[in-house]
Design an enzyme around this catalytic site. Sequence first.
Site, PDB file in Angstrom:
ATOM      1  N   HIS A  95     -12.014  30.509   0.103  1.00  0.00           N
ATOM      2  CA  HIS A  95     -11.010  31.510   0.455  1.00  0.00           C
ATOM      3  C   HIS A  95     -11.297  32.213   1.779  1.00  0.00           C
ATOM      4  O   HIS A  95     -10.378  32.624   2.475  1.00  0.00           O
ATOM      5  CB  HIS A  95     -10.807  32.480  -0.702  1.00  0.00           C
ATOM      6  CG  HIS A  95     -10.009  31.830  -1.776  1.00  0.00           C
ATOM      7  ND1 HIS A  95     -10.601  31.088  -2.774  1.00  0.00           N
ATOM      8  CD2 HIS A  95      -8.678  31.704  -1.939  1.00  0.00           C
ATOM      9  CE1 HIS A  95      -9.656  30.570  -3.526  1.00  0.00           C
ATOM     10  NE2 HIS A  95      -8.482  30.932  -3.051  1.00  0.00           N
ATOM     11  N   ARG A 113       0.062  34.825  -1.994  1.00  0.00           N
ATOM     12  CA  ARG A 113      -1.095  34.970  -2.903  1.00  0.00           C
ATOM     13  C   ARG A 113      -1.150  36.425  -3.334  1.00  0.00           C
ATOM     14  O   ARG A 113      -1.517  37.299  -2.556  1.00  0.00           O
ATOM     15  CB  ARG A 113      -2.384  34.582  -2.181  1.00  0.00           C
ATOM     16  CG  ARG A 113      -2.527  33.085  -1.897  1.00  0.00           C
ATOM     17  CD  ARG A 113      -3.899  32.766  -1.327  1.00  0.00           C
ATOM     18  NE  ARG A 113      -4.176  31.342  -1.321  1.00  0.00           N
ATOM     19  CZ  ARG A 113      -4.038  30.547  -0.255  1.00  0.00           C
ATOM     20  NH1 ARG A 113      -3.618  31.038   0.884  1.00  0.00           N
ATOM     21  NH2 ARG A 113      -4.319  29.265  -0.342  1.00  0.00           N
ATOM     22  N   ARG A 172       3.558  33.668  -5.931  1.00  0.00           N
ATOM     23  CA  ARG A 172       2.726  33.038  -6.960  1.00  0.00           C
ATOM     24  C   ARG A 172       2.166  34.135  -7.856  1.00  0.00           C
ATOM     25  O   ARG A 172       1.646  35.137  -7.370  1.00  0.00           O
ATOM     26  CB  ARG A 172       1.573  32.273  -6.309  1.00  0.00           C
ATOM     27  CG  ARG A 172       0.575  31.759  -7.343  1.00  0.00           C
ATOM     28  CD  ARG A 172      -0.480  30.892  -6.746  1.00  0.00           C
ATOM     29  NE  ARG A 172      -1.512  31.677  -6.083  1.00  0.00           N
ATOM     30  CZ  ARG A 172      -2.522  31.135  -5.420  1.00  0.00           C
ATOM     31  NH1 ARG A 172      -2.604  29.821  -5.313  1.00  0.00           N
ATOM     32  NH2 ARG A 172      -3.434  31.885  -4.853  1.00  0.00           N
ATOM     33  N   GLU A 209      -1.789  21.548  -9.036  1.00  0.00           N
ATOM     34  CA  GLU A 209      -3.192  21.626  -8.620  1.00  0.00           C
ATOM     35  C   GLU A 209      -4.080  20.803  -9.552  1.00  0.00           C
ATOM     36  O   GLU A 209      -5.206  20.478  -9.217  1.00  0.00           O
ATOM     37  CB  GLU A 209      -3.664  23.085  -8.652  1.00  0.00           C
ATOM     38  CG  GLU A 209      -2.979  23.944  -7.614  1.00  0.00           C
ATOM     39  CD  GLU A 209      -3.126  25.421  -7.883  1.00  0.00           C
ATOM     40  OE1 GLU A 209      -3.785  26.108  -7.107  1.00  0.00           O
ATOM     41  OE2 GLU A 209      -2.561  25.886  -8.903  1.00  0.00           O
ATOM     42  N   ASN A 244      -5.607  22.178  -2.104  1.00  0.00           N
ATOM     43  CA  ASN A 244      -7.011  22.612  -2.123  1.00  0.00           C
ATOM     44  C   ASN A 244      -7.622  22.352  -3.490  1.00  0.00           C
ATOM     45  O   ASN A 244      -8.689  21.752  -3.617  1.00  0.00           O
ATOM     46  CB  ASN A 244      -7.129  24.114  -1.811  1.00  0.00           C
ATOM     47  CG  ASN A 244      -6.396  24.481  -0.550  1.00  0.00           C
ATOM     48  OD1 ASN A 244      -6.212  23.642   0.315  1.00  0.00           O
ATOM     49  ND2 ASN A 244      -5.960  25.728  -0.453  1.00  0.00           N
ATOM     50  N   ASP A 245      -6.927  22.818  -4.504  1.00  0.00           N
ATOM     51  CA  ASP A 245      -7.444  22.584  -5.850  1.00  0.00           C
ATOM     52  C   ASP A 245      -7.206  21.151  -6.293  1.00  0.00           C
ATOM     53  O   ASP A 245      -8.033  20.556  -6.982  1.00  0.00           O
ATOM     54  CB  ASP A 245      -6.807  23.568  -6.833  1.00  0.00           C
ATOM     55  CG  ASP A 245      -7.526  24.911  -6.793  1.00  0.00           C
ATOM     56  OD1 ASP A 245      -8.772  24.890  -6.768  1.00  0.00           O
ATOM     57  OD2 ASP A 245      -6.860  25.958  -6.738  1.00  0.00           O
ATOM     58  N   ARG A 300     -14.617  23.025  -4.175  1.00  0.00           N
ATOM     59  CA  ARG A 300     -14.026  23.233  -2.846  1.00  0.00           C
ATOM     60  C   ARG A 300     -14.867  24.127  -1.939  1.00  0.00           C
ATOM     61  O   ARG A 300     -14.811  23.995  -0.729  1.00  0.00           O
ATOM     62  CB  ARG A 300     -12.605  23.809  -2.980  1.00  0.00           C
ATOM     63  CG  ARG A 300     -12.564  25.109  -3.719  1.00  0.00           C
ATOM     64  CD  ARG A 300     -11.163  25.489  -4.156  1.00  0.00           C
ATOM     65  NE  ARG A 300     -10.430  26.186  -3.104  1.00  0.00           N
ATOM     66  CZ  ARG A 300      -9.243  26.741  -3.285  1.00  0.00           C
ATOM     67  NH1 ARG A 300      -8.653  26.647  -4.458  1.00  0.00           N
ATOM     68  NH2 ARG A 300      -8.633  27.357  -2.305  1.00  0.00           N
TER      69      ARG A 300
HETATM   70  C1  PEP Z   1      -4.323  25.334  -3.477  1.00  0.00           C
HETATM   71  O1  PEP Z   1      -5.074  25.218  -4.452  1.00  0.00           O
HETATM   72  O2  PEP Z   1      -4.084  24.407  -2.679  1.00  0.00           O
HETATM   73  C2  PEP Z   1      -3.673  26.611  -3.207  1.00  0.00           C
HETATM   74  C3  PEP Z   1      -2.759  26.715  -2.287  1.00  0.00           C
HETATM   75  O3  PEP Z   1      -4.099  27.667  -3.937  1.00  0.00           O
HETATM   76  P1  PEP Z   1      -5.427  28.496  -3.621  1.00  0.00           P
HETATM   77  O4  PEP Z   1      -6.019  27.946  -2.365  1.00  0.00           O
HETATM   78  O5  PEP Z   1      -5.036  29.912  -3.503  1.00  0.00           O
HETATM   79  O6  PEP Z   1      -6.281  28.199  -4.822  1.00  0.00           O
HETATM   80 MG    MG Z   2      -5.185  26.789  -5.924  1.00  0.00          MG
END
Ligand code: PEP
Ligand code: MG
Length: 838
Positions: free
Chosen positions: A465, A572, A608, A702, A725-726, A736
């Site tokens: 993050h 977010r 979200r 995800e 990302n997830d 990650r």
């Molecule tokens: C993701 O997982 O790609 C996403 C956009 O959510 P976050 O990065 O906030 O987990």
């Molecule tokens: Mg995510």
Amino acid sequence: MVGLVIVSHSAALADGVMELAREMGGAEVAIESAGGMESGEIGTDAERVRQAVERVRSPDGVLVLMDLGSAVMSAEMAVEMAEPGGGPILLSEAPLVEGCVAAAALAGAGASLEEVAREAKGALRMKSAQLEADEPEADQEAPPADEDIAGGGEAGTASELRLQVENRLGLHARPAARFVGALGGLDTRVEVSNATRERGPADGRSLVGLATLAVAQGDEIVVRARGPQAAEALDALRALAAENFGDAVEDEPAGAASGGAPEPDLEAEEDPASEPPGAGTRLRGVPASPGIAIGPARRLRVPEPVVGDDPPGTPGEERARLDAALAAAAQELEEVRSTVAARGGAEAADIFAAHGVLLGDSAITAPALRRIEEGEGAARAWQAAATEAAAAFRGLDDPYMRERAVDVEDVSRRVLTGLGCTLSGAALQGPGIVLADELTPGEAAGLDPRDAWAIATARGGATAHAAILARALGIPAVVGLGAGLMEIAEGSTLVLDGEAGSVDVDPGDEAVAERKVQQEAADAARSALLARAREPGALSDGRRVEVFANIGSAADAARAVEQGAEGVGLLRTEFLFLDRAEPPSEDEQVEVLSEIARAMEGRPVVVRTLDAGADKPLPFLRQEPEDNPFLGRRGIRLSLAEPELLRAQLRAILRVAAEHPLKVMFPMVATLDEVRAARALLADARDGLGSGAELEVGVMVEVPALALQAAQFAPEVDFFSIGTNDLAQYTMAAERGNAALAALLDASRAPVFALIAAVTEAADAHGRWVGVCGELAGEPDAAVVLAGLGVRELSMAPSRIPAVKAALRESDTEGAAAAALRALPQRARDGTASDSAR
Ligand code: PEP
Ligand code: MG
């Protein structure tokens, strides 16, 4: 039947005593030994003790017998860590061998816990009688055979012990914590003085008090104990001193460290090779946000708790609040300690054990309680007492000891957070390049881009993050640079290259001048892209691909519009919930969402719902520790487990949606049941409001399971938004945030594109649209591939928008489809994915 646990520094000793006790008590007595460390070394381990306790636990209770020193501390910790409500646990002060044998005999006969404990305690009498000696008194039990004991231990008179301290750093935090621990459970009053420096006396149970004695290597200390167990206390301390107070015995000559070389900090201990990087050093990490930054190193100062103005309750109420906060902090510290210990950082884990001891330090608790009696609130009283204790450390001559003020402040912060104090934003000592071990989302969000020119972190991966927030702020970042980063001196000149993933330390005037030229060229290129950033996102033949922004605050929204965002594809909402002691109210959420919607000037905003858990813990929510938090209760799983939180958020979203074009989506969905449950709460919220707006409802993709079953989900949702990302982390089973797994995450592209193709295909068949809001969407090449796979909306860090729009302009539908075909793994190319692009 009462169970017994034998705690000893030596596994062999514990096993031997167990064998002996079984002989006496019979095979049916539940006895467990917890000797030595997991590694087989001599020592004690609270977690091993806890496990042994749980194995023999029953409603009849457990008696724990220990040998000496840290065994007592480990047993006390084990009791704190034990599952609540599983039967009483009593620590016995009995001598280990005699006590255990006597206890086993009585436990086998079905006696109660109190009877067993009494029998164990009196076990030495048998031996005394046999030797025709009198029942031991404190003064006789530890005969002054050693020349270091003077005086007797009769009531009112003190027994005395003189000890030479040989530890390299003297009686520093961890040995001092062991000193305090060795006195745990003993009915005695202990005073310590530093005879060499003529300091003291201080309370032997106070870490702060011991620190003020400034005991250095070679100093002689005088310990005076009074009370019924004075002799035991002195025995325990003598044994501890014989073990070098638990520190490794050093070969180096005494003088070698007399400069008070600071003990390595937590990060350095995990990476013993870490040394302060000298001038001209290049550190390499994971590129996280592009751009070149040149400026002074700025460490992030930890945010300070702010004590509120609420009127205090009665002294009794405030005392209870403080007790509860201290207990919660002790539990938290124990969790951290055992996690660090499990990762093999036994010494680092000791730091947290020492912090745990500070929680009960009379030098802090006594003045805090006095202030409470005088009418102050728990938070203010604790803060004042801890500030005084930290100042006492800062006033010491020894530079190492002065640094221990930070430990007091750290512990104090935990307690204050537990008392409901909020934390003010992380602060820098001036503008420059921010150095941090790892930025929490809250810390990163609190940075002001006018001061934070770039971010460099020791840990973390490209989709951690901190990295995401750096991109959102449009500032360069490199993560996962290693522990050496934190050794860089404040103010050193750094050149950070967010594209190459490097940080140069004091590279010299010539290199800095060269980099300045590159920086200017990059700025000029960015300005050229920005000039066309307001054009709608589209391929060169006119096919629309909407380019949206990922944001996490109202300030981000304004930046997104400047960079050409056509909407928000991912809001977010975590920023509203992190780093605070209470969840936000519905009205507060309405206010912030409205502010964001207004800043977006009528453009659509996909909100979200709360995606907490794993790397985004909620301070106000007590979550059970999880072995694999990323596979645990996070995202929608946590929200459904805390329906009141989700309900308030959905009501706020519906209220704002009545006036602004909002959509809602749920994170981390894996099953249809979750979607249905979340939708049911949404419907309830709408009914409750009477006139809630209708709004599009989507799910984030995800979890690979959802991607593979998108056809089943499509009829029940309005859109899919793919969180790459997830999705990448779960597809590759590679965390990650772990810099060491960057290559695995890089290799996720082809399989992730295949999963995305499966989603666009299923969505097309049901007339649903698909967006991508993971970091992949902000990479110009990947953006073209995603357009080729049929993705209609790309959402990214605002700073990426101009470059992505430019890349889209340079491709057409055919070109994007061809790029998609090339990007897919071989077998997926035979599918219909590329047809979606047309
Ligand atoms: C993701 O997982 O790609 C996403 C956009 O959510 P976050 O990065 O906030 O987990
Ligand atoms: Mg995510």
